[in-house]
Design a protein around this motif. Structure first.
Motif, PDB file in Angstrom:
ATOM      1  N   LYS A 177       0.863  -1.111   0.282  1.00  0.00           N
ATOM      2  CA  LYS A 177       0.081   0.092   0.208  1.00  0.00           C
ATOM      3  C   LYS A 177       0.989   1.311  -0.100  1.00  0.00           C
ATOM      4  N   SER A 178       1.968   1.191   0.723  1.00  0.00           N
ATOM      5  CA  SER A 178       2.680   2.406   0.649  1.00  0.00           C
ATOM      6  C   SER A 178       3.307   2.773  -0.723  1.00  0.00           C
ATOM      7  N   LEU A 179       3.199   1.794  -1.813  1.00  0.00           N
ATOM      8  CA  LEU A 179       3.933   1.882  -3.041  1.00  0.00           C
ATOM      9  C   LEU A 179       2.829   3.313  -3.693  1.00  0.00           C
ATOM     10  N   SER A 180       1.561   2.853  -3.262  1.00  0.00           N
ATOM     11  CA  SER A 180       0.686   3.877  -3.822  1.00  0.00           C
ATOM     12  C   SER A 180       0.717   5.315  -3.414  1.00  0.00           C
ATOM     13  N   ASN A 241      -0.798  -4.361 -10.094  1.00  0.00           N
ATOM     14  CA  ASN A 241      -1.302  -2.992  -9.411  1.00  0.00           C
ATOM     15  C   ASN A 241       0.051  -2.401  -8.650  1.00  0.00           C
ATOM     16  N   PRO A 242       0.767  -3.277  -7.848  1.00  0.00           N
ATOM     17  CA  PRO A 242       2.061  -2.745  -7.163  1.00  0.00           C
ATOM     18  C   PRO A 242       3.028  -2.284  -8.230  1.00  0.00           C
ATOM     19  N   ALA A 243       3.252  -3.033  -9.420  1.00  0.00           N
ATOM     20  CA  ALA A 243       4.143  -2.714 -10.315  1.00  0.00           C
ATOM     21  C   ALA A 243       3.667  -1.372 -11.167  1.00  0.00           C
ATOM     22  N   ALA A 244       2.347  -1.434 -11.474  1.00  0.00           N
ATOM     23  CA  ALA A 244       2.024  -0.265 -12.081  1.00  0.00           C
ATOM     24  C   ALA A 244       2.226   1.116 -11.285  1.00  0.00           C
ATOM     25  N   LEU A 248       4.629   4.053 -12.718  1.00  0.00           N
ATOM     26  CA  LEU A 248       4.043   5.502 -12.990  1.00  0.00           C
ATOM     27  C   LEU A 248       4.814   6.545 -12.110  1.00  0.00           C
ATOM     28  N   THR A 249       5.154   5.990 -10.752  1.00  0.00           N
ATOM     29  CA  THR A 249       5.957   6.843 -10.250  1.00  0.00           C
ATOM     30  C   THR A 249       7.327   7.260 -10.786  1.00  0.00           C
ATOM     31  N   LEU A 285       4.638  -2.317 -22.111  1.00  0.00           N
ATOM     32  CA  LEU A 285       4.299  -0.953 -22.979  1.00  0.00           C
ATOM     33  C   LEU A 285       2.673  -0.914 -23.383  1.00  0.00           C
ATOM     34  N   ASP A 286       2.111  -2.018 -23.960  1.00  0.00           N
ATOM     35  CA  ASP A 286       0.853  -2.123 -24.471  1.00  0.00           C
ATOM     36  C   ASP A 286      -0.098  -2.159 -23.371  1.00  0.00           C
ATOM     37  N   GLN A 287       0.248  -2.312 -22.207  1.00  0.00           N
ATOM     38  CA  GLN A 287      -0.714  -2.235 -20.989  1.00  0.00           C
ATOM     39  C   GLN A 287      -0.499  -0.823 -20.406  1.00  0.00           C
ATOM     40  N   LEU A 288       0.648  -0.172 -20.414  1.00  0.00           N
ATOM     41  CA  LEU A 288       0.942   1.217 -19.812  1.00  0.00           C
ATOM     42  C   LEU A 288       1.357   1.850 -20.756  1.00  0.00           C
ATOM     43  N   SER A 289       0.852   2.426 -21.685  1.00  0.00           N
ATOM     44  CA  SER A 289       1.364   3.231 -23.035  1.00  0.00           C
ATOM     45  C   SER A 289       1.947   4.487 -22.471  1.00  0.00           C
TER      46      SER A 289
END
Length: 419
Positions: A177-180, A241-244, A248-249, A285-289
């Motif tokens: 949760k801290s990652l978010s 989700n944690p990887a995303a 993004l960070t 890259l396909d999932q997180l453009s």
């Protein structure tokens, strides 16, 4: 009514929030405070899941109570590292760990609520200097993901081993949760004090920390991924989700205009950052453009010469007000605090445990959580498993399906029928 609390109750609970003393942890008064906070947490979860007005968040911000959530999380974190080890030395074979587990779980409740409210930039802005404490706290927990592993229950474990496993599993969940929360703080840098931005890049070096976590992938175990507090099947391609959150960070920090000022790319940092290129697969890259821009930036620095040593960093004096206040109040008397708390934390008297269980039971509304498909992370106070079921009669009390509940099921059934 599709809510845990009425608007008037939400306002009253939040308005009466105040920081707790470490010596008060585990007492009846504290359990009632924990009950209120958990109800607020569940209401916030339902509001977010139902995509309706987030009243809990708005009241927390308007009444200036977000900092109390930070205080409470840090308080329990200090307690579990400074006081709990002394308690386990004084009582190495506790008969009941319900109160101790409730205190540890209190930290998870605070972090879950913080994760929900810090999603909004207005909340991060309202934290002001306390954002430094939250950043320091969450970075410490995120770094724990490099060492702590989620453990399954062992039927032969002692009460002390059981509590240690529960503590580590909660640390793992809180770390995820801290990652978010770190991401939300980073995305609100412009609204926060300058020292927060400096600490993100220099003191904590979040880019390097997140790259290491990304390479370790603690949220992946064989063919499963950790999501919403449990392990679920993973197809090997979907971005967890944690990887995303980490990706993004990293994109935000490295492409932000403040990066060159606080985080000049040296040859050493360049080598570390280029590890990301091999991880930026076409599937990712396909999932997180938005990461396409990050890959282009990484490709650019890979062919440019970088200085071997960084310029002198900008030094800002940092004062972690909340953490320092808690440590000052304790005065380093951890053993003395443990002696005072021992009769409460490891109390095994039946009447006390039953009364405490009743208070905790009031905090969990599993019917509404299931209706909105919200993960109810409360675990059995004995075994720590997420195996809570409802009494078919009263719909409120909880017990473990593995029959290791604090209040034995037959006793609960008799009490329920009498009521």
């Amino acid at each position: 009514m599709d809510s845990v609390l009425l608007p008037t109750e939400i306002e009253f609970y939040i308005d009466t929030m105040k920081p707790q003393d470490m010596e008060n942890l585990g007492t009846r008064q504290w359990l009632e405070w924990h009950q209120r906070l958990q109800k607020l947490n569940q209401e916030a979860l339902i509001e977010a899941s139902a995509v309706k007005e987030e009243y809990v968040k708005e009241i927390l911000i308007s009444l200036g109570k977000v900092n109390i959530l930070i205080y409470e999380a840090i308080l329990v974190n200090i307690w579990k590292h400074k006081v709990l080890p002394h308690l386990l030395k004084m009582q190495p074979y506790p008969e009941s760990t319900m109160i101790a587990y409730s205190i540890l779980y209190h930290e998870a409740v605070c972090v879950t609520l913080l994760e929900l409210v810090t999603f909004h930039g207005s909340c991060c802005e309202a934290m002001e200097d306390s954002a430094l404490d939250l950043l320091d706290y969450t970075c410490g927990l995120a770094s724990r993901l490099l060492s702590v592993k989620y453990q399954e229950m062992n039927t032969k474990e002692s009460a002390k081993q059981e509590l240690g496993r529960q503590r580590d599993n909660l640390d793992f969940d809180i770390g995820i949760k801290s990652l978010s929360i770190i991401r939300y703080i980073c995305e609100s840098m412009e609204r926060l004090p300058l020292s927060v931005c400096s600490n993100i890049y220099t003191q904590h070096d979040i880019p390097t920390l997140f790259i290491e976590i990304l390479r370790n992938k603690p949220w992946i175990k064989e063919d499963k991924q950790y999501s919403t507090g449990k392990w679920i099947q993973w197809d090997g391609e979907a971005v967890c989700n944690p990887a995303a959150q980490i990706w993004l960070t990293l994109r935000h920090l490295l492409l932000d205009q403040a990066c060159p000022q606080y985080y000049p790319i040296t040859e050493t940092r360049k080598v570390q950052l280029l590890n990301l290129l091999s991880l930026l697969t076409p599937v990712i890259l396909d999932q997180l453009s938005p990461l396409i821009e990050l890959k282009q930036w990484l490709s650019q620095i890979s062919i440019t010469q970088q200085p071997s040593a960084p310029p002198r960093p900008i030094l800002l004096e940092v004062c972690l007000e909340i953490k320092e206040k808690i440590l000052h109040q304790a005065g380093g008397k951890w053993k003395e605090i443990a002696k005072e708390q021992l009769p409460v934390i490891f109390n095994n008297q039946k009447d006390f445990l039953v009364e405490s269980a009743k208070i905790l039971n009031e905090a969990y509304n599993t019917d509404l959580l299931e209706k909105f498909d919200v993960k109810n992370t409360i675990s059995c106070a004995k075994c720590g498993k997420d195996s809570i079921q409802r009494c078919s009669r009263c719909k409120r009390s909880w017990y473990c399906s593995r029959k290791c509940q604090v209040m034995h099921w037959t006793q609960h059934k008799e009490n329920c029928e009498q009521a």
